[in-house]
Design a protein around this motif. Sequence first.
Motif, PDB file in Angstrom:
ATOM      1  N   ASN A 412       0.819  -1.207   0.000  1.00  0.00           N
ATOM      2  CA  ASN A 412       0.000   0.000   0.000  1.00  0.00           C
ATOM      3  C   ASN A 412       0.855   1.260   0.000  1.00  0.00           C
ATOM      4  O   ASN A 412       0.539   2.236  -0.696  1.00  0.00           O
ATOM      5  N   ALA A 413       1.940   1.234   0.783  1.00  0.00           N
ATOM      6  CA  ALA A 413       2.816   2.406   0.820  1.00  0.00           C
ATOM      7  C   ALA A 413       3.489   2.631  -0.529  1.00  0.00           C
ATOM      8  O   ALA A 413       3.561   3.764  -1.026  1.00  0.00           O
ATOM      9  N   LEU A 414       3.992   1.570  -1.148  1.00  0.00           N
ATOM     10  CA  LEU A 414       4.646   1.703  -2.448  1.00  0.00           C
ATOM     11  C   LEU A 414       3.663   2.137  -3.521  1.00  0.00           C
ATOM     12  O   LEU A 414       3.975   3.007  -4.355  1.00  0.00           O
ATOM     13  N   ASP A 415       2.476   1.556  -3.505  1.00  0.00           N
ATOM     14  CA  ASP A 415       1.470   1.918  -4.495  1.00  0.00           C
ATOM     15  C   ASP A 415       1.054   3.377  -4.345  1.00  0.00           C
ATOM     16  O   ASP A 415       0.898   4.101  -5.348  1.00  0.00           O
ATOM     17  N   GLY A 416       0.882   3.826  -3.083  1.00  0.00           N
ATOM     18  CA  GLY A 416       0.528   5.233  -2.874  1.00  0.00           C
ATOM     19  C   GLY A 416       1.614   6.174  -3.345  1.00  0.00           C
ATOM     20  O   GLY A 416       1.327   7.215  -3.955  1.00  0.00           O
ATOM     21  N   PHE A 417       2.861   5.826  -3.086  1.00  0.00           N
ATOM     22  CA  PHE A 417       3.977   6.675  -3.529  1.00  0.00           C
ATOM     23  C   PHE A 417       4.047   6.726  -5.051  1.00  0.00           C
ATOM     24  O   PHE A 417       4.235   7.810  -5.634  1.00  0.00           O
ATOM     25  N   MET A 418       3.907   5.587  -5.712  1.00  0.00           N
ATOM     26  CA  MET A 418       3.992   5.564  -7.166  1.00  0.00           C
ATOM     27  C   MET A 418       2.812   6.301  -7.808  1.00  0.00           C
ATOM     28  O   MET A 418       2.977   6.977  -8.836  1.00  0.00           O
ATOM     29  N   ARG A 419       1.635   6.208  -7.203  1.00  0.00           N
ATOM     30  CA  ARG A 419       0.489   6.943  -7.728  1.00  0.00           C
ATOM     31  C   ARG A 419       0.695   8.449  -7.606  1.00  0.00           C
ATOM     32  O   ARG A 419       0.419   9.211  -8.540  1.00  0.00           O
ATOM     33  N   ASP A 420       1.143   8.884  -6.446  1.00  0.00           N
ATOM     34  CA  ASP A 420       1.328  10.323  -6.215  1.00  0.00           C
ATOM     35  C   ASP A 420       2.466  10.893  -7.027  1.00  0.00           C
ATOM     36  O   ASP A 420       2.431  12.058  -7.441  1.00  0.00           O
ATOM     37  N   THR A 421       3.504  10.100  -7.233  1.00  0.00           N
ATOM     38  CA  THR A 421       4.706  10.624  -7.899  1.00  0.00           C
ATOM     39  C   THR A 421       4.646  10.456  -9.414  1.00  0.00           C
ATOM     40  O   THR A 421       4.938  11.399 -10.171  1.00  0.00           O
ATOM     41  N   PHE A 422       4.265   9.266  -9.876  1.00  0.00           N
ATOM     42  CA  PHE A 422       4.325   8.975 -11.307  1.00  0.00           C
ATOM     43  C   PHE A 422       2.966   8.676 -11.921  1.00  0.00           C
ATOM     44  O   PHE A 422       2.874   8.462 -13.130  1.00  0.00           O
ATOM     45  N   GLY A 423       1.933   8.603 -11.092  1.00  0.00           N
ATOM     46  CA  GLY A 423       0.607   8.290 -11.626  1.00  0.00           C
ATOM     47  C   GLY A 423       0.483   6.860 -12.091  1.00  0.00           C
ATOM     48  O   GLY A 423      -0.343   6.551 -12.952  1.00  0.00           O
ATOM     49  N   VAL A 424       1.294   5.951 -11.529  1.00  0.00           N
ATOM     50  CA  VAL A 424       1.297   4.538 -11.922  1.00  0.00           C
ATOM     51  C   VAL A 424       0.999   3.688 -10.694  1.00  0.00           C
ATOM     52  O   VAL A 424       1.536   3.932  -9.610  1.00  0.00           O
ATOM     53  N   SER A 425       0.139   2.710 -10.860  1.00  0.00           N
ATOM     54  CA  SER A 425      -0.183   1.808  -9.762  1.00  0.00           C
ATOM     55  C   SER A 425       0.685   0.552  -9.864  1.00  0.00           C
ATOM     56  O   SER A 425       0.769  -0.069 -10.927  1.00  0.00           O
TER      57      SER A 425
END
Length: 591
Positions: A412-425
Amino acid sequence: MTAQTTNPPATPANPANPAVRQRLPFSPWSAVAIVVALTLALPILVIFGHVFIPAGEVWTHLRETVLADYVVNSLALLIGVGIGVLVIGVPVAWLVSVCEFPGRSIFQWALMLPLAMPAYIIAYTYTGMLDFSGPVQSLIRELTGLGYGEYYFPEIRSLGGAMAMLTLVLYPYVYLLSRAAFLEQSVCVLEVSRTLGAGPFGGFRRVALPLARPAIIAGLTLALMEVLADYGTVAYFGVSTFTTGIFRTWYALGDPAAAAQLAAVLLTFVFVLIVLERWSRAKARFHHTSRRYSTLPRYQLRGWKATAAFLGCLFPVLLGFLLPALQLGLWTVQTTEQWMNPAFGRLVFNSFWLAIAAAVIAVALALVLAYARRMEGGRFTAAAVRVAGMGYAVPGIVIAIGVMIPFAAFDNALDGFMRDTFGVSTGLLLSGTLFALLFAYAVRFLAVSLQTVEAGLGKIQPSMDDAARSLGMRPLQTLTRVHLPIMRGTLLTALLLVFVDVLKELPATLILRPFDFNTLAVRAFELASDERLAESSSAALAIVLVGLVPVILLSVTIGRSRPGQQGPTRAADEESPQKPLAMPAGTTNTP
């Protein structure tokens, strides 16, 4: 000529050298062992960490409503099964070890057969046989003409039924260790008790039983740990215990923190059992005072005593293995169309390759830890090995919760970071994957392979390590080129034991398996839960048949475990075998 003095060669900087090891706080092998141990301890640390999390509404609700039932039912199971396995396991171990009666040579290995029958499988089988629509009650109604409610028949789906099922498949733990202890006892000690006027029962009660007490308590502790870890039997019988409560809290209530807190309470029960077992060994110790061993003479049983011994050994085998296996075989034949298809082949493939992968990982980790302990031998390495090997005492459902919580948090932490930073899940990289399942298996079953590998390494003389180093081999080269070829049989045994344990594991697989990924154990549980008992028989029977292999290995190993079974003494015994002892206490036989 003048004498020339030569300096001795410098001591090679090898961590295996005791002098160098004193200067180095950690060798590379020790560092690897500590990292592996801390990684494998993560699930248990996570569970204990949730003890300090403030209680939420779900935990408060559980504590006020069902927690008392979990405690009472779990304690009742421990007491009932504990008494049952002692009443069955110790007497039959004594009978096949020191008595002679018809069928003894068969019973000494047949009594271990229930070990191949998982508790949840025997529960499904007996439910199908003893339920209202089963063959037993149908026959009673047909013979007596009575209808439903007009005759008494015990309810199989009850707390008492769960005790009976668990006792039938767990008594081999006590039987195995008790028999090994009885076989290791010196005949001199037993003969001395007979010269002092003790009969067969007196010698058993006053001499043999106290000497075997540590082994009996160890077997009882193993059986009780399996009781606390069981999920399939108690869930199918509708008995509320900690394992069923953890599963419901995780899935039905959707509260991982409350499930982890329940798991922490269950883990406390497990550690209390371990502490009590070690305390019992420390309070009273019994030692063999004789170094003389010979073929253990047996008391010849005749008449009603021989019949009683035969029936006493027959009923555990009959009820714990033969009847359930026969019923599973009949159901499998009757449902050929349901399992003779590609879907069943995929189940077998999934189960086998998953078990093989887990076994290879567990044995590889065990080899690293055991070799690090051999090379280093320090306090930190020994502690790391002990920490890594404690997972077998932890129920599979507890390990599953301890694995899922940190893995899900990372995803969940990695997915949230990637969504916020790169827009990728990134999705689920760890939780809900086979990686999480294999990690849980490694934590749960590392101890099985670790004990086997350590025993194999212990049989290799340290001089072989010294010889390899004198030829310029580094530790890793010594392991791969010297130790591994010698230990091939040991490693295969460890692989087989872990393979079978993984094949039977149910709660961890239920929680951690990926979607649309089934194994034989999960499929048998699903079909039985839907009351399709006959259709579940093929998967259950496959697990039982595979489980027979380590049972056979154990039988052969224990038969050779008695001191004096090799060498000249053994050869002399084979040339002039001793006759069985007669029952009267006045007759003696000098070893």
